[in-house]
Structures are given as C-alpha cells and as structure tokens.
Write a protein that holds these residues in place. Structure first.
Motif, PDB file in Angstrom:
ATOM      1  N   ASP A 107      47.789  51.329  59.332  1.00 17.49           N
ATOM      2  CA  ASP A 107      48.230  51.124  58.845  1.00 17.49           C
ATOM      3  C   ASP A 107      50.541  52.150  59.458  1.00 17.49           C
ATOM      4  O   ASP A 107      50.619  52.478  58.681  1.00 17.49           O
ATOM      5  CB  ASP A 107      48.284  52.898  57.906  1.00 17.49           C
ATOM      6  N   THR A 126      46.829  38.418  60.052  1.00 10.51           N
ATOM      7  CA  THR A 126      46.390  39.893  60.218  1.00 10.51           C
ATOM      8  C   THR A 126      44.785  39.786  60.636  1.00 10.51           C
ATOM      9  O   THR A 126      44.103  38.652  60.668  1.00 10.51           O
ATOM     10  CB  THR A 126      45.931  40.434  58.746  1.00 10.51           C
ATOM     11  N   GLY A 127      43.953  41.186  61.081  1.00 10.67           N
ATOM     12  CA  GLY A 127      42.960  40.518  61.804  1.00 10.67           C
ATOM     13  C   GLY A 127      42.547  42.227  62.654  1.00 10.67           C
ATOM     14  O   GLY A 127      43.107  42.621  62.279  1.00 10.67           O
ATOM     15  N   GLU A 128      40.996  41.861  62.929  1.00  9.79           N
ATOM     16  CA  GLU A 128      40.581  42.601  63.237  1.00  9.79           C
ATOM     17  C   GLU A 128      41.056  43.131  64.649  1.00  9.79           C
ATOM     18  O   GLU A 128      41.073  41.840  65.537  1.00  9.79           O
ATOM     19  CB  GLU A 128      38.613  43.280  63.435  1.00  9.79           C
ATOM     20  N   LYS A 144      40.462  37.309  65.188  1.00  2.00           N
ATOM     21  CA  LYS A 144      41.364  38.303  65.679  1.00  2.00           C
ATOM     22  C   LYS A 144      42.390  38.599  66.080  1.00  2.00           C
ATOM     23  O   LYS A 144      42.743  37.714  66.640  1.00  2.00           O
ATOM     24  CB  LYS A 144      39.860  38.812  65.527  1.00  2.00           C
ATOM     25  N   SER A 221      42.815  51.869  68.295  1.00  3.89           N
ATOM     26  CA  SER A 221      42.890  51.651  67.289  1.00  3.89           C
ATOM     27  C   SER A 221      42.096  50.052  66.920  1.00  3.89           C
ATOM     28  O   SER A 221      42.559  49.431  66.105  1.00  3.89           O
ATOM     29  CB  SER A 221      43.749  51.194  66.680  1.00  3.89           C
ATOM     30  N   LYS A 224      40.521  48.281  64.147  1.00  2.00           N
ATOM     31  CA  LYS A 224      41.291  48.384  62.454  1.00  2.00           C
ATOM     32  C   LYS A 224      41.304  47.289  62.768  1.00  2.00           C
ATOM     33  O   LYS A 224      41.704  46.505  63.394  1.00  2.00           O
ATOM     34  CB  LYS A 224      41.892  49.513  62.892  1.00  2.00           C
ATOM     35  N   SER A 225      41.496  46.901  61.460  1.00  2.00           N
ATOM     36  CA  SER A 225      42.750  45.779  61.005  1.00  2.00           C
ATOM     37  C   SER A 225      44.382  46.091  61.269  1.00  2.00           C
ATOM     38  O   SER A 225      44.915  47.787  61.348  1.00  2.00           O
ATOM     39  CB  SER A 225      43.261  46.090  59.626  1.00  2.00           C
ATOM     40  N   THR A 226      44.754  45.113  62.205  1.00  6.38           N
ATOM     41  CA  THR A 226      46.049  44.940  62.190  1.00  6.38           C
ATOM     42  C   THR A 226      46.552  44.012  62.044  1.00  6.38           C
ATOM     43  O   THR A 226      46.667  42.371  61.576  1.00  6.38           O
ATOM     44  CB  THR A 226      45.677  45.192  64.409  1.00  6.38           C
ATOM     45  N   SER A 227      48.347  43.714  61.279  1.00  2.96           N
ATOM     46  CA  SER A 227      49.336  43.229  61.446  1.00  2.96           C
ATOM     47  C   SER A 227      50.209  42.579  62.365  1.00  2.96           C
ATOM     48  O   SER A 227      51.156  43.363  62.420  1.00  2.96           O
ATOM     49  CB  SER A 227      49.031  42.933  59.942  1.00  2.96           C
TER      50      SER A 227
END
Length: 479
Positions: A107, A126-128, A144, A221, A224-227
């Motif tokens: 975020d 977008t993925g882990e 990912k 991080s 966690k989700s990253t874009s």
C-alpha cells in the motif's frame, strides 16, 4: 556585434552565364568569403541562443532556418523535400513514461526515478512478493513478483521469468551504485533515425531496480501484495539536413554535382558549472559557416558542374544525417563526382603553446587534409595543386592514411559518401583542448585562418566543377 548580425543584406549579384575560371573565382572568393562575414555568421550559429545545436532540438531547427534564409536571399536552388531547403529526417526515441510507471509495495506508492529505475518491460502486474537471495531452486514463482537479492545473477532472473514470474524487482544496498544505475537508465533513451516503421512496444514483464531505501521496504514486505507498472513509450520527431544547389553553367555538365558538406549540429547542453552549453564554434560551426559563405560565392561564379551544398544533421550522433542523405539522396547519387567535407577549420595553435591537449592542433597557416591518397589520385593531385597555386597553406598529411590510429578518415560525414564510391577529401584543424567541451566558443576562433581555408576549398570545388571528366576512383576504399 549584435547577435543577429547578418552581413551583406543586399540584392544578390546576377550569376554569370560563363563557367568560372580560376581568376574569376578568386575575385568572388576575395569579395564574399571574408573573415568579417564568417565572424558574423558564426556569432549567431555558435551563440548560447542555439543551445549547442543538438540533434534533434529547437536550436538546430533555428540554425537550419538561418541557413535557409541566406540561401534563398542569394538565389540558390532548394534541393530538399517539396521545393524546400530541408530534407526531413524522421527520428525516434524509445523509452519509458516515468509518470505512468508505478510501484506499490504493501500500500506504499513509490516513484520511478526516485525509488526505482526501469530496466525493461511493458505492462502491469500484481502478485505476492517472493524473495530469492541465491538460486531459484524449487520456489514457486508463477503469477508472483520476484524480489532478487543484490548478488543474484542474471541467469536466475531469466529462470524466474521462464517459470512464470509476472515481474522482477532487483534490490541494491550501495547508494552510489544505485545512483549510477538510475542515471544509466535515464540515458538509455536517445534519439535515432527511424529508417523503417517501428512497431509499438510489446507487452513484457516489468523488470526494475530498487533504491537501497526501497529495497529495505521491499524486504520487510515479502509475502504481501505488490503491484508494478512499466509504461514503455515511443516518441517521434523530425530533424533535417539543409540542402541547396548552385547550378552549373554547362548545359550538360550541370546535371553533375560537386558536393560540399559540413555538419551543423553539435552536442547540446549538459556541461558542469556555470557554463552548460557546448557551443561548437569550431566543431562544426566553422565548417557550417564556411560552406554558407562558399554558397554565396558559388552563385556569382559558377563552374560547369553544379555545386551541391549539404549541411548534415546528427554527425555527432553517428554520422546520421549524411547516412540518411546518401541512402535517400535528393539528387541522383551517381551524379555526385566528389565530396569535399569541412569539419573543424577554426582553431590555431598559438606560438609557444605547450599544452598536451593542443599538441596536435594545427597552426595559423596549417590544416590537415585527409583522403587525398585514399580513393582518387586525380582528385588528390588537384587538391594539392589548387592550394599550391593560390594561398599555399601548409597541407599536413599526417592523418591521410587508412592506418591512422585515430581513424579520422572514418569519423566524419565524407565517409558515408566514400562508401558509395564517391571520392572525398576532409579538411580538419586537429583535436584541441576544447574539443567537445563548453570552451569551444567564438572568442577562440582564428577567422583569418578560416578565411584562407574556406577560399581554398571553394577554389578546389570550382576546379573540380570545371574538370572535363569526373575524377577517377582508382584505389579501393579501405574500411
């Protein structure tokens, strides 16, 4: 004198209908090709207002308009596109849109150029976030985003993409190294000629390098989700060669051309300190204004053949303008009988100068001639004979050889003509302390030397134009 000084704003004299003999040509040279006129032209061409005449740039466009203004005023024939003096050259630059390229980790939004540098790619993912510090091993990366340790080899990166990773983030720990990487990424985008249509960028997984601060944030991080979005882009623009003809006087031979050329671009801006403009007064403002002055003389004293004047863009970017001209000529390339190139004729080595950077700079009555021994014995002989019968400059043959370790013969626009089988010669004052430096300014130009060389090259062009037959190429070009 004022920045916009324009010498001799009078109606041009009527061109003679007779072929110019050497005496007539000398009179025209003495009247028109003067140190005063050369100084006036160069004061504008190498001014700060033109911002170093980069290819492409507004400054270069202004220089082109300045040349075209004089050519029209003097009555030369436009030989560019569509009845103009400009041969348009399409230019392209591929790169990335920093504003549309984004990274969000847990975020937190990070900015391109500040927290990460783009290596390659085009698209969004977008993925882990998955961390790899050494080898890929059995780690599942499909779908990912992979975070690579700073010491991980490129082979691991390639394997991660092959295994289905949708993006790769490289980490860094050294601030200086990161800054170099970011700077390198920004310099990967540069203008080049677009010879054939370039397809729009294909969608490929983003690969970026993180700053040390962003690397720490990413490492905390993992999981966690990253874009990430990398937006590739293509920019297009036109620059131009400037092309003009002083028509010959012979009804048959005027369809042949003696080409006289110089590059009117330089390297733009970027110098350190208070002066950031590479004015390029000698390189090649001197050649630019030399052939401009020759153009005025040529319409007043015409040889049998026509004289083709070409101001090439993009020489500093790899002889681009001359390459474009010889591959897409505005006159039949087979009708060009010789090409005479001027690239740096304005500097002289002062008496007593012992600076190592000026050791190869020619003196006030000296100039290097390059190419007289390379392709045409006849052209080489004529070049030396013209000088010997006129101002008797010291023609230095130091670089006039294919085995010159500096390879000067291969480093200016005449070489592209030579590759087409056209015999050439190149006038050059030598490398000096201000070569490609901000100190290459009008205040350091020897205009008396420029006058002598310009007049001599002009008379050489007249003599080539009056030859009964085109100069024979009797030596294979050594590449």
């Amino acid at each position: 004198m004022p920045l916009y000084y324009i010498p001799a704003l009078v109606a041009p004299a009527q061109a003679t209908t007779k072929p110019a003999d050497l005496h007539t040509a000398r009179l025209m040279a003495d009247k028109v090709i003067t140190a005063e006129n050369l100084r006036g032209y160069l004061t504008f061409i190498a001014s700060d207002a033109l911002q170093g005449r980069d290819t492409p740039s507004q400054g270069l466009d202004v220089a082109a308009e300045f040349l075209a203004f004089h050519l029209k005023k003097w009555g030369l024939k436009p030989a560019g596109d569509n009845g103009t003096f400009f041969q348009k050259i399409p230019m392209i630059k591929t790169g990335f849109d920093d504003a549309k390229s984004t990274l969000t980790i847990a975020d937190t939004a990070l900015k391109s150029g500040e927290s990460f540098a783009i290596d390659r790619g085009n698209g969004s993912a977008t993925g882990e976030l998955v961390s790899i510090t050494e080898e890929l091993g059995s780690t599942d990366v499909k779908g990912k985003i992979v975070l690579l340790g700073p010491e991980v080899r490129d082979t691991v990166l390639a394997k991660a993409l092959e295994a289905g990773a949708v993006a790769v983030l490289r980490t860094s720990t050294n601030q200086s190294w990161w800054r170099r990487q970011a700077s390198l990424a920004s310099r990967r985008t540069f203008w080049r000629m677009e010879r054939t249509p370039t397809p729009e960028p294909a969608a490929t997984p983003p690969v970026i390098t993180l700053s040390p601060e962003a690397s720490v944030q990413a490492l905390t991080s993992v999981g966690k989700s990253t874009s990430v979005t990398v937006q590739a882009k293509i920019d297009r623009i036109y620059t131009q060669n400037v092309v003009a003809i002083a028509e010959g006087s012979d009804p048959k031979l005027k369809s042949e051309f003696v080409a006289v050329g110089a590059h009117y671009d330089h390297v733009g801006t970027g110098g350190r300190g208070t002066d950031t403009i590479f004015n390029g007064a000698d390189d090649d403002g001197s050649g630019t204004v030399a052939i401009l002055s020759m153009a005025e003389a040529a319409v007043r004293a015409r040889p049998k053949r026509s004289i083709l004047f070409v101001w090439h863009a993009g020489e500093e970017k790899g002889l681009q303008g001359s390459s474009y001209f010889v591959d897409t000529p505005t006159v039949p390339i087979g009708q060009i009988v010789a090409q005479l190139n001027i690239d740096m004729i304005g500097r002289s080595k002062p008496a007593g100068d012992t600076k190592p950077s000026n050791k190869d700079l020619s003196g006030p009555n000296s100039i290097y001639v390059i190419g007289t021994t390379m392709m045409s014995t006849e052209l080489g002989k004529l070049i030396h004979e013209t000088n010997a019968k006129y101002l008797k400059l010291d023609y230095d043959p130091k670089y006039d050889a294919p085995d010159d370790p500096n390879r000067f013969f291969y480093r200016s626009d005449h070489f592209n003509y030579a590759k087409k089988g056209i015999p050439v010669c190149f006038w050059f004052d030598g490398v000096h302390e201000d070569y490609h430096q901000v100190g290459d300014e009008v205040s350091k130009i020897d205009f008396n030397k420029m006058e002598k060389i310009t007049r001599t090259v002009f008379l050489t062009a007249i003599n080539v134009g009056n030859l009964p037959q085109r100069p024979k190429v009797d030596k294979p070009l050594n590449r």
